[in-house]
Design an enzyme around this catalytic site. Structure first.
Site, PDB file in Angstrom:
ATOM      1  N   GLN A   1       0.806  -1.216   0.000  1.00  0.00           N
ATOM      2  CA  GLN A   1       0.000   0.000   0.000  1.00  0.00           C
ATOM      3  C   GLN A   1       0.847   1.278   0.000  1.00  0.00           C
ATOM      4  OE1 GLN A   1      -2.608  -1.864   3.293  1.00  0.00           O
ATOM      5  NE2 GLN A   1      -4.014  -0.488   2.239  1.00  0.00           N
TER       6      GLN A   1
ATOM      7  N   GLU B   1      -5.092 -10.368   9.208  1.00  0.00           N
ATOM      8  CA  GLU B   1      -6.523 -10.581   8.968  1.00  0.00           C
ATOM      9  C   GLU B   1      -6.868 -11.853   8.190  1.00  0.00           C
ATOM     10  OE1 GLU B   1      -7.994  -6.918   7.233  1.00  0.00           O
ATOM     11  OE2 GLU B   1      -7.926  -5.899   9.163  1.00  0.00           O
TER      12      GLU B   1
HETATM   13  C1  BGC Z   1      -6.348  -3.805   6.198  1.00  0.00           C
HETATM   14  C2  BGC Z   1      -5.666  -2.597   5.555  1.00  0.00           C
HETATM   15  C3  BGC Z   1      -6.709  -1.693   4.939  1.00  0.00           C
HETATM   16  C4  BGC Z   1      -7.639  -1.217   6.033  1.00  0.00           C
HETATM   17  C5  BGC Z   1      -8.680  -0.182   5.610  1.00  0.00           C
HETATM   18  C6  BGC Z   1      -7.633  -3.487   6.909  1.00  0.00           C
HETATM   19  O1  BGC Z   1      -8.549  -4.493   6.616  1.00  0.00           O
HETATM   20  O2  BGC Z   1      -5.443  -4.498   7.008  1.00  0.00           O
HETATM   21  O3  BGC Z   1      -4.735  -3.064   4.627  1.00  0.00           O
HETATM   22  O4  BGC Z   1      -6.152  -0.639   4.229  1.00  0.00           O
HETATM   23  O5  BGC Z   1      -8.307  -2.318   6.577  1.00  0.00           O
HETATM   24  O6  BGC Z   1      -9.614  -0.703   4.738  1.00  0.00           O
END
Ligand code: BGC
Length: 410
Positions: free
Chosen positions: A20, A159
């Site tokens: 990202q 996650e």
């Molecule tokens: C993730 C991030 C994501 C964020 C916001 C999380 O699920 O780990 O990579 O940018 O949420 O959506």
């Protein structure tokens, strides 16, 4: 006025993920997906925030704001661009990043897998293939052997439950889109064997991902350094609306507890929360047009964090680190209030005796928000994508001050 002092050594940080922010992570499966015909990605990740080259200034900026920790991820695809071929130059890059953190008084929290996967893994079936836990552990072992002495906290996978959550909230099935067919073709697998981490929601994929976590946990713990190891979970605060108790309990189990109950041997649980989910007898009750939402369509509900901390602590019995929490908006005043209210709920959980060890805002920078591209703004630091100029927002100064003082006055 009330003053709440956080525990000594509380970790105050922001979080990012390699794909990202780094830019040009061309060996990932995501890079391929972003460039497919009929891709669901709004735009490619491109240079992202060029954090790969700009990390020295970025880490110094975060330290100067007042933070004492920084969570970032390693790009497995840089470290192992072809199967079994490890790049020592890339490992050295991450070693320099870790050293830079220490030079700035920053505790590095390292995620070994944050959604993206080397493209070579996909023809095997990626996260639905039974051989993947061993492949992941082999990479983790190489990485920890090179970096372990400088790591402060490690997160194995980010996650693992995201596919289950997405399958509940998306109005369509990714597997039914032309994108899915094209992606399967691009990686030379059948659509059923397309094991993309963010969409691998079957029970088999869950077993593969949790087995990968366990193996990674063991090799990371056996390596150099002595630091806590755990995983992070996408936790929405599941709340029952009238008559929805049974359904809410079912969702809570499927999305969260089935994972949380399998974390024996972990040192902490990483809680990542953005909003709540209201569940009625027929399923999710989506927030109406009159409800304020973030740019992802989720309800503005900062207190969700207190709920998920309590839940995660109760189910796992582990210390908690809030590894992500934030609000995407063009309006930083809304983000600032979100942090203020979310942190109030953290203070409440601490007062209740829950062992919360840190808080990481998502995100350090406005960055590549996966399929949504660069439109959602989660950063406490704005990034001009043409010039790569960084500009901290008021929320960055507020959070940084809190970090520096380690107390909350309200
Ligand atoms: C993730 C991030 C994501 C964020 C916001 C999380 O699920 O780990 O990579 O940018 O949420 O959506």
């Amino acid at each position: 006025m009330t003053t709440f002092t956080f525990p000594k050594n509380f970790l105050w940080g922001t979080a990012t993920a390699a794909h990202q922010v780094e830019g040009n992570n061309i060996n990932t499966e995501s890079w391929v997906l972003e460039h497919l015909p009929e891709t669901v990605y709004a735009e490619p990740s491109g240079d992202a925030c060029d954090h790969y080259h700009r990390y020295p200034e970025d880490i110094a900026l975060l330290a100067s704001l007042g933070f004492n920790a920084y969570r970032f991820s390693l790009d497995w695809a840089r470290i192992e661009p072809e199967e079994g071929e490890f790049s020592y130059a890339e490992l050295e890059h991450y070693r320099r990043m870790l050293a830079t953190c220490h030079e700035n008084g920053i505790q590095p929290v390292v995620t070994f897998h944050h959604f993206t996967t080397p493209r070579w893994l996909m023809p095997y079936g990626g996260w639905v293939d039974e051989g993947t836990p061993d492949r992941f552990a082999r990479y983790c072992e190489k990485a920890v052997n090179h970096l372990g002495d400088l790591i402060g906290v490690a997160c194995t996978v980010n996650e693992p439950n995201i596919p289950v959550l997405l399958s509940k909230i998306l109005p369509f099935k990714m597997q039914d889109t032309p994108f899915w067919q094209n992606a399967a073709q691009a990686f030379g697998v059948s659509p059923e064997r397309l094991g993309l981490f963010q969409f691998a929601g079957t029970p088999e994929a869950r077993n593969v991902i949790l087995a990968a976590h366990k193996k990674a946990l063991n090799v990371i713990k056996a390596g150099p350094g002595d630091f806590p190891v755990g995983l992070t979970m996408a936790l929405v605060d599941v709340q029952a609306a009238e008559g929805g108790e049974e359904k809410a309990a079912e969702y809570q189990y499927e999305m969260n507890d089935i994972f949380l109950e399998q974390l024996e041997g972990d040192d902490f649980i990483g809680v990542q929360t953005y909003s709540r989910m209201l569940v009625g007898p027929d399923g999710i009750i989506h927030p109406g047009d009159d409800i304020e939402k973030n740019q992802m369509g989720e309800e503005y509900y900062p207190e969700a964090l207190g709920g998920t901390i309590r839940h995660a602590a109760k189910v796992t019995g582990l210390p908690v680190i809030v590894t992500e929490n934030g609000f995407s908006s063009e309006d930083d005043t809304r983000r600032l209030e979100y942090f203020q209210r979310a942190l109030r709920s953290v203070t409440e959980t601490l007062q209740e005796g829950i062992d919360v060890r840190g808080y990481f805002a998502w995100s350090a920078f406005d960055n590549f928000e996966w399929v949504a591209g660069y439109t959602p703004k989660f950063g406490i630091v704005a990034v001009d994508r043409a010039t790569q100029k960084r500009t901290p927002k008021p929320s960055a100064y507020w959070l940084g001050k809190m970090a520096k003082e380690n107390r909350y006055q309200y």
